[in-house]
Design a protein around this motif. Structure first.
Motif, PDB file in Angstrom:
ATOM      1  N   LEU A 106     -68.956   0.161   4.795  1.00 44.58           N
ATOM      2  CA  LEU A 106     -68.826   0.416   6.232  1.00 44.58           C
ATOM      3  C   LEU A 106     -69.877   1.408   6.716  1.00 44.58           C
ATOM      4  CD1 LEU A 106     -64.921   0.609   6.523  1.00 44.58           C
ATOM      5  CD2 LEU A 106     -66.420  -1.296   7.159  1.00 44.58           C
ATOM      6  N   VAL A 107     -70.143   2.430   5.901  1.00 41.48           N
ATOM      7  CA  VAL A 107     -71.173   3.407   6.278  1.00 41.48           C
ATOM      8  C   VAL A 107     -72.545   2.741   6.291  1.00 41.48           C
ATOM      9  CG1 VAL A 107     -72.342   5.536   5.579  1.00 41.48           C
ATOM     10  CG2 VAL A 107     -69.851   5.380   5.423  1.00 41.48           C
ATOM     11  N   ARG A 108     -72.814   1.924   5.281  1.00 39.33           N
ATOM     12  CA  ARG A 108     -74.126   1.280   5.156  1.00 39.33           C
ATOM     13  C   ARG A 108     -74.422   0.369   6.343  1.00 39.33           C
ATOM     14  NH1 ARG A 108     -77.824  -1.212   5.748  1.00 39.33           N
ATOM     15  NH2 ARG A 108     -79.239  -2.319   4.324  1.00 39.33           N
ATOM     16  N   HIS A 109     -73.431  -0.321   6.880  1.00 42.18           N
ATOM     17  CA  HIS A 109     -73.669  -1.333   7.911  1.00 42.18           C
ATOM     18  C   HIS A 109     -73.163  -0.926   9.297  1.00 42.18           C
ATOM     19  CE1 HIS A 109     -75.101  -4.252   4.980  1.00 42.18           C
ATOM     20  NE2 HIS A 109     -74.055  -3.977   4.214  1.00 42.18           N
ATOM     21  N   PHE A 112     -74.010  -3.578  14.514  1.00 42.47           N
ATOM     22  CA  PHE A 112     -73.513  -4.135  15.780  1.00 42.47           C
ATOM     23  C   PHE A 112     -74.025  -3.335  16.977  1.00 42.47           C
ATOM     24  CE2 PHE A 112     -70.081  -5.743  18.648  1.00 42.47           C
ATOM     25  CZ  PHE A 112     -70.200  -7.090  18.337  1.00 42.47           C
ATOM     26  N   GLY A 113     -74.875  -2.354  16.734  1.00 44.45           N
ATOM     27  CA  GLY A 113     -75.337  -1.470  17.808  1.00 44.45           C
ATOM     28  C   GLY A 113     -76.594  -1.937  18.505  1.00 44.45           C
ATOM     29  N   ASP A 159     -68.733  -8.645   4.998  1.00 43.60           N
ATOM     30  CA  ASP A 159     -67.329  -8.323   4.767  1.00 43.60           C
ATOM     31  C   ASP A 159     -66.886  -7.243   5.746  1.00 43.60           C
ATOM     32  OD1 ASP A 159     -67.154 -10.087   2.653  1.00 43.60           O
ATOM     33  OD2 ASP A 159     -67.702  -8.583   1.153  1.00 43.60           O
ATOM     34  N   GLU A 160     -65.635  -7.322   6.161  1.00 43.02           N
ATOM     35  CA  GLU A 160     -65.026  -6.303   7.020  1.00 43.02           C
ATOM     36  C   GLU A 160     -65.758  -6.128   8.352  1.00 43.02           C
ATOM     37  OE1 GLU A 160     -62.230  -4.950   6.260  1.00 43.02           O
ATOM     38  OE2 GLU A 160     -62.086  -5.595   4.161  1.00 43.02           O
ATOM     39  N   TYR A 161     -66.315  -7.216   8.890  1.00 44.33           N
ATOM     40  CA  TYR A 161     -67.056  -7.064  10.144  1.00 44.33           C
ATOM     41  C   TYR A 161     -66.177  -6.625  11.323  1.00 44.33           C
ATOM     42  CZ  TYR A 161     -65.535 -11.602  12.038  1.00 44.33           C
ATOM     43  OH  TYR A 161     -64.797 -12.637  12.542  1.00 44.33           O
ATOM     44  N   PRO A 162     -64.871  -6.952  11.379  1.00 43.04           N
ATOM     45  CA  PRO A 162     -64.068  -6.405  12.485  1.00 43.04           C
ATOM     46  C   PRO A 162     -64.025  -4.876  12.483  1.00 43.04           C
ATOM     47  CG  PRO A 162     -62.931  -8.253  11.469  1.00 43.04           C
ATOM     48  CD  PRO A 162     -64.074  -7.913  10.570  1.00 43.04           C
ATOM     49  N   LEU A 181     -66.433  -2.969  11.391  1.00 46.34           N
ATOM     50  CA  LEU A 181     -67.756  -2.539  11.845  1.00 46.34           C
ATOM     51  C   LEU A 181     -67.855  -2.610  13.365  1.00 46.34           C
ATOM     52  CD1 LEU A 181     -69.931  -4.347   9.136  1.00 46.34           C
ATOM     53  CD2 LEU A 181     -69.498  -1.887   9.313  1.00 46.34           C
ATOM     54  N   ILE A 182     -67.217  -3.610  13.953  1.00 45.18           N
ATOM     55  CA  ILE A 182     -67.195  -3.717  15.417  1.00 45.18           C
ATOM     56  C   ILE A 182     -66.485  -2.517  16.020  1.00 45.18           C
ATOM     57  CG2 ILE A 182     -66.257  -5.036  17.350  1.00 45.18           C
ATOM     58  CD1 ILE A 182     -66.684  -7.574  15.685  1.00 45.18           C
ATOM     59  N   GLU A 183     -65.341  -2.137  15.437  1.00 48.76           N
ATOM     60  CA  GLU A 183     -64.585  -1.013  15.986  1.00 48.76           C
ATOM     61  C   GLU A 183     -65.299   0.316  15.748  1.00 48.76           C
ATOM     62  OE1 GLU A 183     -62.356  -1.530  18.068  1.00 48.76           O
ATOM     63  OE2 GLU A 183     -62.418  -3.667  17.615  1.00 48.76           O
ATOM     64  N   LEU A 184     -66.060   0.412  14.651  1.00 47.12           N
ATOM     65  CA  LEU A 184     -66.871   1.604  14.439  1.00 47.12           C
ATOM     66  C   LEU A 184     -67.890   1.769  15.558  1.00 47.12           C
ATOM     67  CD1 LEU A 184     -67.635   1.786  10.605  1.00 47.12           C
ATOM     68  CD2 LEU A 184     -67.010   3.713  12.048  1.00 47.12           C
TER      69      LEU A 184
END
Length: 443
Positions: free
Chosen positions: A323-326, A330-331, A346-349, A351-354
Motif C-alpha cells: 500500500l505504501v509503495r503504490h 491513483f493521484g 492487489d488491494e486497489y480499493p 489505494l483509492i481510499e488512501l
C-alpha cells in the motif's frame, strides 16, 4: 539462620525444584516483627493453591487478604502470597517487600518506613486494574500515578488506548507519570505487548492514539522514523497559497479521513501512518520548494524495516508495504492503459481510499480523483471495445455524410453496438452505419 527460616528456605526450594519461583518476603523485617510474638513467616510464589496443595497436603485456604493459603509445620505458620508475574513492571516491583500481616505489625509499632507507606503485593491483574472507573469521565491511575505505573509500565500504553477508544482525557497527574515513564516503558515492555495493545485501538481512533504516543515521547523511541516527520515541512496545497504543514500533521489527517469510507480497516489505517515515511529520506529543498521524489518507493523499504522491528506478521508486512509503495498511483490523471494497470494491482480499493483521504487532508480538488473514478468503469470494458471499428472519416465515406454532428452520433451508436455484441466485423460496421443513417434520417 534460625530453624524457622531454614524451614522456609526448604519450602521455597521444594517449590523451585518443581519449576516455580518462591522466596521469603523481606526476611530482615520478618525477623524484626517476630520478636516476642508468634512465629509466622510469609512466602511469595507464582505457584497457585492447587499446585501448593500437591506439594504440601497440610495447606488450607487463608482468610488473610491476598494470601493464597497457609499451613503450620513445627509450630511455625507459613503464609503464601502471589509473586509478580508482569513482564512490564519495574525490576524493583518484582520483589514483594511487605504483606498485609507485616503492615499490621508495623502499624502496631507506630513506625512505618516511608518506602512502605503504600504497600504492594503482586497479583494477577485484569485490564482495568490500576485504573479508576472510566465512568468518572477521564483516564486516571489509582493511588500515586508514578507508583501505579511502575508496577506495570504497560498501563501507560493501555491508558492511551483507553483515552483514544473512549474519547476521554487523561488525568493530568496520570499523564505526567506517563511522560516521565516513557523511556522506561520502552525499556521494560516487550514490543509484542505494545503492539498487542495497539491492535485493540479502533481504526477510527488510531490517529488520536498515535498523537498520544507522540506527545508522550513513546513514539520517538518506538518508531523514530515516524516521529521525525514532525520536523519535515511541505506545502499543504501547492495549488492554493503558500500554507505549510509538517508531514506528521498531514499523516495524522490522512489517518483520520481514511476510515470514513473503509471503517474498521485497521491495516489500511495503519498504512496511512507509513505512507509518507519515505519523505524523511527524500526531502530536498530547491528553488524555494520542497520535493520528495520517489518517497513512495523509499517509504516501502523503510516500512518493511519498521514492520520487522515491530514483529509484524510477514503477510501484514507485505500488505502494508504494498500500500505504501503504490499509494501515489491513483493521484495522477490516468489513461485507459494506466487505469487498467492500476486496477490489476492487489488491494486497489484501499489505494483509492488512501488517495481520497490524502486529497481531503490537503484540502485539494478532486479533478484527477473524479476522472480516475470514472475511468474505472472503462477498465471493465475489453480494450478492443474502447474504439469503434470505423473512424470518423470512414463513417463519412461509407454513409455518404458531410462533416458534422451526425458523424459523432453514428460513431457513438456503433461503439455501443460493438459493446452489446451486435456488431463484430468491419462489414457489419459499414452496414450498421448505413442503416442507422437511414433510420434516423441523418444527413
Amino acid at each position: 539462620m534460625s530453624d524457622p527460616y531454614k524451614e522456609a528456605v526448604s519450602i521455597c526450594k521444594t517449590i523451585m525444584r518443581n519449576g516455580y519461583d518462591a522466596y521469603v518476603v523481606n526476611a530482615r523485617m520478618q525477623h524484626l516483627v517476630m520478636e516476642g510474638g508468634d512465629v509466622e513467616l510469609d512466602i511469595a510464589t507464582d505457584l497457585d493453591f492447587k499446585g501448593l496443595d500437591k506439594l504440601f497436603p497440610a495447606i488450607e485456604h487463608s482468610k488473610e487478604h491476598l494470601a493464597i493459603g497457609k499451613f503450620v509445620e513445627d509450630g511455625v505458620l507459613f503464609r503464601f502470597y502471589p509473586t509478580d508475574i508482569e513482564d512490564g513492571s519495574h525490576p524493583e516491583e518484582c520483589v514483594a517487600r511487605i504483606t498485609p500481616r507485616l503492615m499490621r505489625k508495623l502499624e502496631s509499632t507506630g513506625e512505618i518506613p516511608a518506602n512502605l507507606a503504600c504497600p504492594y503485593i503482586p497479583e494477577s491483574e485484569d485490564r482495568y486494574k490500576g485504573f479508576e472507573d472510566l465512568e468518572g469521565g477521564e483516564v486516571k491511575f489509582k493511588g500515586i500515578p508514578d507508583d501505579t505505573l511502575r508496577r506495570d509500565y504497560l498501563r501507560g500504553i493501555r491508558a492511551m488506548r483507553f483515552a483514544a477508544n473512549f474519547g476521554l482525557p487523561i488525568e493530568p497527574n496520570t499523564w505526567t507519570a506517563i511522560v516521565r515513564g516513557s523511556k522506561r516503558m520502552l525499556d521494560y515492555i516487550a514490543v509484542s505487548d505494545i503492539m498487542d495493545e495497539w491492535r485493540k485501538v479502533e481504526a477510527e481512533n488510531m490517529a488520536d492514539f498515535v498523537q498520544l504516543l507522540f506527545d508522550s515521547m513513546v513514539l520517538h523511541g518506538l518508531i523514530p522514523e515516524v516521529a521525525a516527520l514532525s520536523r519535515i515541512k511541505q506545502m499543504k496545497n501547492e495549488d492554493e497559497g503558500t500554507e505549510e504543514e509538517t508531514v506528521f500533521e498531514h499523516m495524522l489527517n490522512v489517518m483520520r479521513f481514511y476510515p470514513e469510507h473503509l471503517p474498521y480497516d485497521w491495516i489500511g489505517t495503519l498504512s496511512c501512518m507509513f505512507h509518507d515515511v519515505g519523505k524523511l529520506y527524500t526531502a530536498e529543498f530547491f528553488d524555494d520548494r520542497w520535493t520528495f521524489y520517489q518517497h513512495h518507493r523509499v517509504g516501502a523499504k523503510i516500512t518493511r524495516k519498521i514492520m520487522n522491528r515491530l514483529r509484524f506478521d510477514p503477510n501484514d508486512t507485505d500488505l502494508i508495504c504494498h500500500l505504501v509503495r503504490h499509494h501515489k498511483r491513483f493521484g495522477f490523471m490516468l489513461t485507459d492503459k494506466g487505469i487498467r494497470r492500476f486496477k490489476a494491482l492487489d488491494e486497489y480499493p484501499r489505494l483509492i481510499e488512501l488517495e481520497r483521504a490524502g486529497v481531503k487532508a490537503r484540502g485539494g480538488n478532486y479533478t484527477e480523483f473524479n476522472h480516475n473514478t470514472k475511468m474505472l468503469e472503462r477498465a471493465d470494458i475489453p480494450e478492443d471495445m474502447l474504439e469503434p471499428l470505423l473512424n470518423g472519416n470512414e463513417i463519412m465515406d461509407f454513409a455518404g455524410l458531410n462533416p458534422g454532428p451526425a458523424v459523432g452520433i453514428i460513431r457513438d451508436a456503433l461503439l455501443q453496438a460493438q459493446i452489446a455484441g451486435e456488431v463484430g466485423t468491419v462489414p457489419d460496421a459499414v452496414e450498421f452505419c448505413i442503416r442507422y443513417k437511414e433510420r434516423e434520417g441523418l444527413s
